[in-house]
Design an enzyme around this catalytic site. Structure first.
Site, mmCIF file in Angstrom:
data_model
loop_
_atom_site.group_PDB
_atom_site.id
_atom_site.type_symbol
_atom_site.label_atom_id
_atom_site.label_comp_id
_atom_site.label_asym_id
_atom_site.label_seq_id
_atom_site.Cartn_x
_atom_site.Cartn_y
_atom_site.Cartn_z
ATOM 1 C CB CYS B 92 -0.937 0.018 1.175
ATOM 2 S SG CYS B 92 -1.769 1.609 1.368
ATOM 3 C CB CYS B 95 -2.149 4.478 4.320
ATOM 4 S SG CYS B 95 -3.721 3.856 3.391
ATOM 5 C CB SER B 96 -0.025 0.675 6.565
ATOM 6 O OG SER B 96 1.060 1.597 6.613
ATOM 7 C CB CYS B 97 -4.473 -0.795 2.617
ATOM 8 S SG CYS B 97 -5.143 0.757 2.899
#
Lengths: 219, 189
Positions: B92, B95-97
């Site tokens: 991602c 962000c940090s999906c």
């Protein structure tokens, strides 16, 4: 917004450094931050897109310096202040403003696991037909929205191919501004690595992104 | 940080905004219930049950829910399959999906600027740092999780595992293999 969070393709961050036997949390406060942010989220004063935007709008130097859970904490405070759940005076003193009545938490212990299991699906019913068919040639629009968007800079203006659609999903750009869900078709789009990064890329490689209809135009 | 967080929690509890017992339940869920063992069971089932694999590839969200894994950060799942010709990698960049119901919370490296910036422009270099050399003729497909679709890599079943049941197979499947930065190692005789 063209922020530092939009990192795809940047150089200079060094090697990826995996940690052997990494714990889920590196300190108890990280776990409390994760749970706090989600528990105050149960007040439904903001949505996931506004939440992401609150992290993206941290000062760029802070964004790069802070750990993941430091960013979550900073964003949680911003969101609560913005929604009026807490006041700056309360944060400074650490004590409740006695003029404000004590509330009842919406997230009780027995509701936690059902809430996790339910999540927040973003698929919505639409009567519209998808604009693009699988296999269609598209171009990611060359746009520079100043608000929240999920169209990364590294694909803007680049040509790709529609892989499939996933139905209509909540549109983050409007949802983050509390201007409605405005659901629209979400497509998986394949971009050849060479289209994105030039001739040095392996001709077999590709990057796939999930992009909303408004991010795309026919190529 | 610990003191700041404690002070904030005390304030929010005093205001009646959060119930500390609910926080405990959530933390226990992510420390002890929701993690990569979930994803490993899904992978092992797909390796041993062709009908399940067909359902998983067609509608991953429903097939994964057969195990009771669903919800937050896995509302809409897609499984991508590694083959001798294709290697998949999930990132991602914005962000940090990450697919929480099947892999738990993401490791620090997945959330790092280094991984988020490089996985799309230099996937082969990143994979090499994880000790995975992908031959030029194998296509690398990078899945940038830019929406609410979450991706799980179905790794290749290693050779020499024909006699193993699903439980023994699941024990071989690492988190990293399901993100796409590792393969599932074969058994050494």
């Amino acid at each position: 917004m063209n922020g530092v969070h939009d990192m795809g393709g940047m150089h200079g961050f060094g090697p990826v450094e995996p940690e052997a036997d990494e714990p889920v949390f590196h300190a108890p406060w990280e776990a409390r931050v994760l749970a706090l942010r989600r528990a105050v989220g149960a007040w439904r004063r903001w949505n996931i897109d506004a939440g992401r935007y609150s992290i993206e709008t941290l000062p760029p130097a802070d964004y790069l310096r802070m750990s993941y859970y430091e960013k979550w904490l900073a964003s949680c405070i911003k969101l609560m202040l913005g929604a009026g759940l807490v006041t700056p005076q309360e944060l400074a003193s650490g004590r409740r403003d006695p003029a404000v009545p004590v509330a009842t938490p919406p997230l009780t212990p027995e509701k936690v696991l059902p809430a996790i299991a339910a999540g927040g699906p973003t698929l919505r019913v639409t009567s519209a037909a998808p604009r693009f068919e699988a296999g269609a040639a598209v171009r990611a629009r060359d746009i520079n929205p100043t608000g929240h968007t999920r169209l990364p800079r590294y694909v803007r203006g680049r040509r790709g191919t529609i892989e499939c659609h996933h139905g209509a999903h909540v549109f983050p750009d409007s949802n983050a501004r509390f201007e409605g869900e405005s659901p629209q078709y979400l497509y998986t789009v394949r971009f050849a690595a060479r289209e994105l990064w030039g001739e040095a890329a392996n001709p077999a490689d590709a990057v796939y992104l999930d992009l909303w209809e408004d991010y795309l135009e026919p190529a | 940080m610990a003191l700041r967080v404690k002070a904030l929690e005390s304030l929010l509890v005093e205001k009646g905004l959060v119930d500390p017992a609910a926080l405990d339940v959530m933390i226990d869920a992510y420390e002890n219930r929701i993690g990569p063992r979930n994803g490993a069971r899904v992978v092992a089932r797909a390796w041993t049950d062709p009908d399940y694999k067909a359902r998983l590839m067609k509608d991953a969200t429903s097939a994964i829910a057969e195990f009771g894994y669903s919800g937050a950060q896995g509302e809409h799942m897609v499984v991508v399959e590694n083959t001798p010709a294709v290697h998949n990698l999930v990132v991602c960049t914005l962000c940090s999906c990450y697919p929480w119901p099947v892999l738990g919370l993401p490791p620090v490296w997945y959330k790092s600027s280094a991984y988020r910036s490089r996985a799309v422009i230099d996937p082969r270099g990143v994979l090499a740092e994880f000790g995975l050399a992908v031959p030029d003729e194998v296509a690398v497909r990078v899945w940038d999780s830019t929406a609410e679709i979450r991706y799980l890599v179905l790794p290749e079943r290693p050779a020499g595992t024909d006699g193993l049941d699903a439980e023994a197979l699941a024990a071989l499947v690492s988190r990293d293999a399901m993100v796409g930065v590792a393969k599932v190692p074969g058994l050494t005789p």
